[in-house]
Structures are given as structure tokens and as C-alpha cells.
Design a protein around this motif. Sequence first.
Motif, PDB file in Angstrom:
ATOM      1  N   LYS A   1       0.828  -1.205   0.000  1.00  0.00           N
ATOM      2  CA  LYS A   1       0.000   0.000   0.000  1.00  0.00           C
ATOM      3  C   LYS A   1       0.865   1.258   0.000  1.00  0.00           C
ATOM      4  CE  LYS A   1      -4.191  -1.573   2.370  1.00  0.00           C
ATOM      5  NZ  LYS A   1      -5.095  -1.289   3.480  1.00  0.00           N
ATOM      6  N   THR A   2       2.160   1.112  -0.016  1.00  0.00           N
ATOM      7  CA  THR A   2       3.043   2.282  -0.015  1.00  0.00           C
ATOM      8  C   THR A   2       4.074   2.149  -1.140  1.00  0.00           C
ATOM      9  OG1 THR A   2       4.522   1.206   1.538  1.00  0.00           O
ATOM     10  CG2 THR A   2       2.862   2.678   2.476  1.00  0.00           C
ATOM     11  N   GLY A   3       4.776   3.241  -1.375  1.00  0.00           N
ATOM     12  CA  GLY A   3       5.818   3.210  -2.396  1.00  0.00           C
ATOM     13  C   GLY A   3       5.341   3.698  -3.750  1.00  0.00           C
ATOM     14  N   TYR A   4       4.289   4.525  -3.757  1.00  0.00           N
ATOM     15  CA  TYR A   4       3.707   4.948  -5.041  1.00  0.00           C
ATOM     16  C   TYR A   4       4.009   6.402  -5.418  1.00  0.00           C
ATOM     17  CZ  TYR A   4       1.210   0.536  -4.781  1.00  0.00           C
ATOM     18  OH  TYR A   4       0.909  -0.792  -4.714  1.00  0.00           O
ATOM     19  N   ALA A   5       4.799   7.109  -4.602  1.00  0.00           N
ATOM     20  CA  ALA A   5       5.045   8.528  -4.882  1.00  0.00           C
ATOM     21  C   ALA A   5       5.672   8.724  -6.266  1.00  0.00           C
ATOM     22  CB  ALA A   5       5.939   9.132  -3.796  1.00  0.00           C
ATOM     23  N   ASP A   6       6.550   7.823  -6.654  1.00  0.00           N
ATOM     24  CA  ASP A   6       7.194   7.943  -7.969  1.00  0.00           C
ATOM     25  C   ASP A   6       6.184   7.957  -9.111  1.00  0.00           C
ATOM     26  OD1 ASP A   6       9.577   7.960  -6.761  1.00  0.00           O
ATOM     27  OD2 ASP A   6      10.237   5.971  -7.438  1.00  0.00           O
ATOM     28  N   GLY A   7       5.086   7.279  -8.920  1.00  0.00           N
ATOM     29  CA  GLY A   7       4.106   7.165 -10.004  1.00  0.00           C
ATOM     30  C   GLY A   7       3.117   8.312 -10.051  1.00  0.00           C
ATOM     31  N   LEU A   8       3.087   9.170  -8.999  1.00  0.00           N
ATOM     32  CA  LEU A   8       2.065  10.217  -8.936  1.00  0.00           C
ATOM     33  C   LEU A   8       2.179  11.166 -10.138  1.00  0.00           C
ATOM     34  CD1 LEU A   8      -0.284  11.480  -7.300  1.00  0.00           C
ATOM     35  CD2 LEU A   8       1.421  13.000  -6.274  1.00  0.00           C
ATOM     36  N   PHE A   9       1.144  11.280 -10.899  1.00  0.00           N
ATOM     37  CA  PHE A   9       1.105  12.135 -12.102  1.00  0.00           C
ATOM     38  C   PHE A   9       2.361  11.925 -12.956  1.00  0.00           C
ATOM     39  CE2 PHE A   9      -1.690  14.687  -9.213  1.00  0.00           C
ATOM     40  CZ  PHE A   9      -2.847  14.614  -9.965  1.00  0.00           C
ATOM     41  N   ALA A  10       2.805  10.679 -13.057  1.00  0.00           N
ATOM     42  CA  ALA A  10       4.115  10.396 -13.660  1.00  0.00           C
ATOM     43  C   ALA A  10       4.260  11.009 -15.052  1.00  0.00           C
ATOM     44  CB  ALA A  10       4.331   8.887 -13.731  1.00  0.00           C
ATOM     45  N   ARG A  11       3.221  10.925 -15.860  1.00  0.00           N
ATOM     46  CA  ARG A  11       3.345  11.450 -17.224  1.00  0.00           C
ATOM     47  C   ARG A  11       3.336  12.975 -17.215  1.00  0.00           C
ATOM     48  NH1 ARG A  11      -0.491  10.987 -19.712  1.00  0.00           N
ATOM     49  NH2 ARG A  11       0.374  11.470 -21.718  1.00  0.00           N
TER      50      ARG A  11
ATOM     51  N   ALA B   1      -4.289   5.346  -6.547  1.00  0.00           N
ATOM     52  CA  ALA B   1      -4.347   6.801  -6.754  1.00  0.00           C
ATOM     53  C   ALA B   1      -4.305   7.522  -5.413  1.00  0.00           C
ATOM     54  CB  ALA B   1      -5.618   7.164  -7.529  1.00  0.00           C
ATOM     55  N   VAL B   2      -5.029   6.985  -4.446  1.00  0.00           N
ATOM     56  CA  VAL B   2      -5.021   7.573  -3.103  1.00  0.00           C
ATOM     57  C   VAL B   2      -3.665   7.354  -2.438  1.00  0.00           C
ATOM     58  CG1 VAL B   2      -6.042   7.405  -0.797  1.00  0.00           C
ATOM     59  CG2 VAL B   2      -7.506   7.289  -2.822  1.00  0.00           C
ATOM     60  N   TRP B   3      -3.167   6.137  -2.547  1.00  0.00           N
ATOM     61  CA  TRP B   3      -1.869   5.827  -1.930  1.00  0.00           C
ATOM     62  C   TRP B   3      -0.765   6.709  -2.505  1.00  0.00           C
ATOM     63  CZ3 TRP B   3      -3.007   0.002  -3.163  1.00  0.00           C
ATOM     64  CH2 TRP B   3      -4.008  -0.461  -2.288  1.00  0.00           C
ATOM     65  N   ALA B   4      -0.811   6.978  -3.807  1.00  0.00           N
ATOM     66  CA  ALA B   4       0.226   7.803  -4.447  1.00  0.00           C
ATOM     67  C   ALA B   4       0.147   9.248  -3.956  1.00  0.00           C
ATOM     68  CB  ALA B   4       0.082   7.743  -5.967  1.00  0.00           C
ATOM     69  N   LEU B   5      -1.068   9.788  -3.877  1.00  0.00           N
ATOM     70  CA  LEU B   5      -1.230  11.155  -3.375  1.00  0.00           C
ATOM     71  C   LEU B   5      -0.720  11.251  -1.935  1.00  0.00           C
ATOM     72  CD1 LEU B   5      -4.767  11.813  -4.887  1.00  0.00           C
ATOM     73  CD2 LEU B   5      -2.763  13.248  -5.340  1.00  0.00           C
ATOM     74  N   ARG B   6      -1.104  10.285  -1.129  1.00  0.00           N
ATOM     75  CA  ARG B   6      -0.706  10.261   0.281  1.00  0.00           C
ATOM     76  C   ARG B   6       0.823  10.124   0.400  1.00  0.00           C
ATOM     77  NH1 ARG B   6      -2.485   5.059   3.185  1.00  0.00           N
ATOM     78  NH2 ARG B   6      -0.660   4.468   1.989  1.00  0.00           N
ATOM     79  N   ASP B   7       1.385   9.219  -0.398  1.00  0.00           N
ATOM     80  CA  ASP B   7       2.839   9.011  -0.342  1.00  0.00           C
ATOM     81  C   ASP B   7       3.604  10.275  -0.733  1.00  0.00           C
ATOM     82  OD1 ASP B   7       2.527   6.440   0.498  1.00  0.00           O
ATOM     83  OD2 ASP B   7       3.078   5.482  -1.414  1.00  0.00           O
ATOM     84  N   TRP B   8       3.034  11.057  -1.620  1.00  0.00           N
ATOM     85  CA  TRP B   8       3.676  12.293  -2.058  1.00  0.00           C
ATOM     86  C   TRP B   8       3.622  13.365  -0.956  1.00  0.00           C
ATOM     87  CZ3 TRP B   8       6.370  13.666  -6.425  1.00  0.00           C
ATOM     88  CH2 TRP B   8       6.590  15.040  -6.614  1.00  0.00           C
ATOM     89  N   GLY B   9       2.655  13.228  -0.048  1.00  0.00           N
ATOM     90  CA  GLY B   9       2.497  14.204   1.028  1.00  0.00           C
ATOM     91  C   GLY B   9       1.228  15.027   0.914  1.00  0.00           C
ATOM     92  N   ILE B  10       0.330  14.629   0.008  1.00  0.00           N
ATOM     93  CA  ILE B  10      -0.956  15.327  -0.115  1.00  0.00           C
ATOM     94  C   ILE B  10      -1.879  14.834   0.997  1.00  0.00           C
ATOM     95  CG2 ILE B  10      -2.944  15.811  -1.625  1.00  0.00           C
ATOM     96  CD1 ILE B  10      -0.405  16.707  -2.969  1.00  0.00           C
ATOM     97  N   ALA B  11      -2.456  15.763   1.743  1.00  0.00           N
ATOM     98  CA  ALA B  11      -3.338  15.384   2.852  1.00  0.00           C
ATOM     99  C   ALA B  11      -4.802  15.676   2.554  1.00  0.00           C
ATOM    100  CB  ALA B  11      -2.927  16.118   4.125  1.00  0.00           C
ATOM    101  N   ALA B  12      -5.044  16.565   1.594  1.00  0.00           N
ATOM    102  CA  ALA B  12      -6.427  16.900   1.260  1.00  0.00           C
ATOM    103  C   ALA B  12      -6.532  17.239  -0.224  1.00  0.00           C
ATOM    104  CB  ALA B  12      -6.914  18.080   2.097  1.00  0.00           C
ATOM    105  N   VAL B  13      -7.668  16.924  -0.817  1.00  0.00           N
ATOM    106  CA  VAL B  13      -7.971  17.320  -2.192  1.00  0.00           C
ATOM    107  C   VAL B  13      -9.311  18.035  -2.173  1.00  0.00           C
ATOM    108  CG1 VAL B  13      -8.214  16.584  -4.582  1.00  0.00           C
ATOM    109  CG2 VAL B  13      -6.816  15.226  -3.024  1.00  0.00           C
TER     110      VAL B  13
END
Lengths: 466, 200
Positions: free
Chosen positions: B35-45, B80-92
Motif C-alpha cells: 500500500k506504499t511506495g507509489y510517490a514515484d508514479g504520482l502524475f508520472a506522465r 491513486a489515493v496511496w500515491a497522493l498520500r505518499d507524495w504528502g498530499i493530505a487533502a484534495v
Amino acid sequence: MSEPRTLVEKIWDAHRIPSGSDGPDLLYVDVHLVHEATSAQAFDGLRLAGRTVRRPDLTLAVEDHNVPTDSLSITDPISIEQVARLRANCAEHGIELFPHGDARQGIVHVVGPELGAIQPGMTVVCGDSHTSTHGAFGALAFGVGTSDVEHVLATQTLPMPRPRTMAVEFTGTLPPDVTAKDLMLALLAEIGANGAHGYVLEYRGAAIRGLSMESRMTLCNLSIEAGARAGMVAPDEVTFEYLATRPRRPVGKDWDEALAHWSTLCTDPGAVFDRTVTLEVGALSPVVTWGTNPGQAVPLSQAVPDPAQFTDAAERAAARRALEYMALEPGTRMRDIEVDTVFLGSCTNGRIEDLRAAAAVLRGRVLAPSVRMLVVPGSMRVRDQAEQEGLHDVFRAAGAEWRLSGCSMCLGMNADRLSGPRRCASTSNRNYEGRQGDTARTHLVSPAVAAATAVAGRLAAPADLS
Amino acid sequence: MEPLTEHTGRVLPLRRSDVDTDQIIPSRFCRRLTKTGYADGLFARWREADDFVLNDPARAGGSVLVAGPNFATGSSREHAVWALRDWGIAAVLAPSFGDIFRRNALKNGLLAVQLPDAVVSGLLDAADRDPRFLVTVDLLACEVRWDGGRQAFEVDVRARRLLLDGQDDIAVTLADGDRIAAYERGRPHWLPVFGPARAG
């Protein structure tokens, strides 16, 4: 006499368990479909909390998202790991699994219905947004995320607020060259990619009654592309006839009892929907997408729209972005757009009827030299059926690839991805940026248009072929 | 989960509508078993473009993503949620969300909050002018606050209570185990069942 109710409300009421806490009711889940791409973390969560699967006997697992469609042996190391994990989880919890290589394997939303395991009035959940497909049987079926997958594994329920209901009335008679795919793309173009946000849709009207179960599944499958939670069609003789020969149907007296219940599953006269949308279908023609969401669609006979013509500022900006990504100029006739790839398959259009429609166009014809066409049956049973009918010979003779079953090029998660800025006419469900490959461009089309396009080398309807 | 009552952070303006979950995290990044380790993929393109909001050094550390309507439509992928969270996003904050995403977000403590169009436009404008523009999302009071303004929001009753109390979703449902068992005893016997040894 009781209040008239919609079909959705009848199913909701029959599955509702009032919660003892102050939250919403719990909705009981009759069938939980599981696949390898969204379940591993859910099973881990159970394990960490010391929980188990409450009803393995209401759970069916399939390998589809991340399996190869060109070989019965999996070589990709991540796929091997995902599949191995699903197999271990199913073995540990006693869950029935159709693994890659099994004669019953296929895309989860094709496999469930063809087993006869999806029946009217049921609730169906799966960690995949296209679970809405199963609404074709008059079931309430919707996709969930991994946390909810874990919740269903542990409790066989989901806490859910009662959904809002929307009637989608199709009026008029569907022209013979217009398919369920065209019907939905036309609806999406009309109401937008968020036009049914949060609703459960009931598709109604004489045009729906004339559709086969395969077509109804295509229709309900695309409900999610309008932002709907689910879509459904009330069951009728077409539904019962489809189920009557399926391996997992009720039999004997059980069939009679089930049928009596199924026959009550319709929206009562006088029942009120929260919203109604009407679409006249008599003048429709084949529809294709030009942009990067499924609502950005026009009839094949028309041209790429000019973003300046959109009155809504957000739509205008989205159209500009879409045309830039798609490398299209406003005013270009859709029929002049050349493609190099055609994908026939997916939970939207990978059923036997879809393969028959494409084969009927390809019979005696060959693909344009510049075109690669992948034919990926929705399940191995569909594949067997197609081979019994000789459809594979038609595809191969035309120059198309006859492949094994899986999600394949619909989602770009497995090896079936496009590299570079390729342009694909695809019978799948999403034309998002990067969906079929990092820079790939997708035009959503029906199976008949896909086949005609493969022959012409540009977007085309069967009638365009000489 | 730790109880969550409010979050204050700088705004990351994403002035786009219909942002689908394939953009938030492309499928090729969704093949992990964790459930973690997805920050690299956040909005990757989208991150490949230098001018993308997440690449703006003046906005580094921003934790409140503000986006256009129909945010996170499409696939059910919780990644998608895990990636946002991993990046440090707390709210959308957005005028509307994909249904499945909003459920997934709240289950992971990512505050997906629906606000009126005009409010979102105002927040986007303010963040455009000032990269240090701060917003507070208050789950207890059910309101979003910023310098000079506030806006109430609605949120799923159960999700809110679980977050405020730091309670476990499944544990709460299992407390209704007797009710579930009672329901099960009344289900029609002809409904389908599965089993590992079944043929056909």
C-alpha cells in the motif's frame, strides 16, 4: 398497498441490514469477484488484523488484469508475483479461482455472467470500476477500491448510503448498424463524462428490450464512464433464456422459485426516479471518440470539433488539451483519421457477439498493410466458442492476431501496451491519455467499426468498405 | 488509524477538469503488492513537463491539492489515493469527484472535500497569486478556512466519525456481526455459491 418502487430500490431493500451504529445501512453482497491487481493488499490487511474471509463460498477469483495474452506461460516477474499471491490467498482461504491457463479463465466481468453466477436481483461487488457490467442482469453491481475489497472479504457487506436513481429512457427504434457501444457513446457525448455522477442508472425503453444480454452488458459496462455508480436493465425473457443453459444456474424446483422471484424485479408503475434523461435513438449512427475521455465523442460521419465552439470554459480547455494530446486538428473528418492499431476485446466488447460482428466485416477481406489488429476474446470460453464457429480462421486470414484471454490492451498494465505515439481504434472503454501506452492515442469504437477501420486503415464503418 | 481532525497546508493548484485516475497514477505503477511506495508514479506522465505544478520549487511541500470538477474519475485503483498520500498530499478540494475515489480517499485519511465551483475557482486564483497560500480543512467543524474566508462542506457521516475517532472501519461493521448472521439465515437457498473443487 405498498409504495411503488424502482428496481434499484427493490434490490436495495432486499439487501439492507440496518446498522446498530449511527452510520448508513450495510448492504449485503451476494457475489464478490476478485482479481490479482487489486486484492493482494486487501488479503494482507485481513492477515494483519487477524481476520478471515467471512464467505469464501460467495467469492470467485479470476486472473485477468496482468496476464499475457500471447502465451500460456507467464514470464513477466511482477505478473508472476501478483498471480502467485492471488493463488496463495485463494488456497489459504478456500476461494474458487480460475487461473491463467484454466479453460474457464477470462476477464472477470465476462466470466461471472457466462457461468450463470450473476443473476437478477443480486448485489455484485468487485475491485474494478467496470463491475457495472453485471447490471445487465438486473443486478446491483458496482466497483470498489481495495479497502472495500477487504471490507467485503471480512464482513460480506459494505456500509453504503442509499443511492440516487436515474432513469435513462431510450426512445425510438435502434437502426440496424447502431450497436450498444454507439448508443452509450452517444449518451456520454450528450450528458458528459460526469453526467450521471453518483446515480444508479436504469436503462429503459423498447430499444433496450430488443438488445441481447451481450449488448446489455456493453451498455451497463459503460455506465461508470458517465460517472454513475452502477447501471442496470430490468430482467426479462432475454435474461432468463440466457441463464437457462448456464452451468451455475439454479436447477429444478430452485429454478422455478428463482424465476418467480426474478419476474418481480422491475420498476413499479408510478415509481419515481430522482432524475430522468431521455435519448432518441432512431436517428443515431456509429459513434467514435475524438478526445481523451469517453464523453468526447461524435458520430463517425462528423468532424473533429472546434474547441472554440464549447460554451463551457472547462470543456473548452479540456477539448484543447485533448486535441493537442490526440494530435488532431478541428474540422478534420473523423473518417480521415488514420490508425495503425486496432484492438478488439475487453470487458466492454470482448464477448462472442462482438467477435461475430467483427468477423462478419472481416470475412473475405484483409487488413490495411499499415494496421496491426489484436483480437483478444473476453474469456477462454468465448475463445472456444469462436473457434467452433470458425471465427479465428476469419481473423487470421485477414491478418489479425488471434490471442488468449485477458484485459490486454484495454488498460496498459500488462505486456499488451503500445509504444510510441501510436493511434488505436479500440473497442475498450477508456481513451484517457496514456491508457494504452505512454503516448498512445485511443479512439473508442464498436466492434463493427473496429473491423472496418482495420481494413480501411482509417476510421470507417462497414458500409464504407467496397 | 490515528485520529484526524484537521489539516493545514499550502495549496497546489491543478486547473484541470476530469483528471482520471490513470493520470494520477498510470497502470504500470500499479503492479506492486504493497500500500506504499507509489510517490514515484504520482502524475508520472504530467510530471515530465517542467511547468507542472508538482515540479514548481516555490510550491514544494504543498499538501492541499485543489482541482477542477470530476477529479479522479475512472478506475477504482486505490493506488491513486496511496500515491497522493505518499507524495504528502493530505487533502484534495474539488467541485466533484469520482465516486469510488472519494470513498477510497476517506478510508485512507485523505480528505477529499467537495466545494462549490466558485469557491474552488477562488482558491485556485489565490494560489496562483501566492504560492504560500494556506488552507485549513477542518473535519470536526466540517469547514474549509483560509485567510479572509470559510466554506462549510458535507462529508459522509460514517467516514467522518471513523476519521475523527481513529476507528477501524471493519471493526465497526463486525460489531454488527449478529445482524449480518441473521440476514444470512434468510437468504434464498438457490443463490449461487462457489468452491475450490467445483467443476463447470
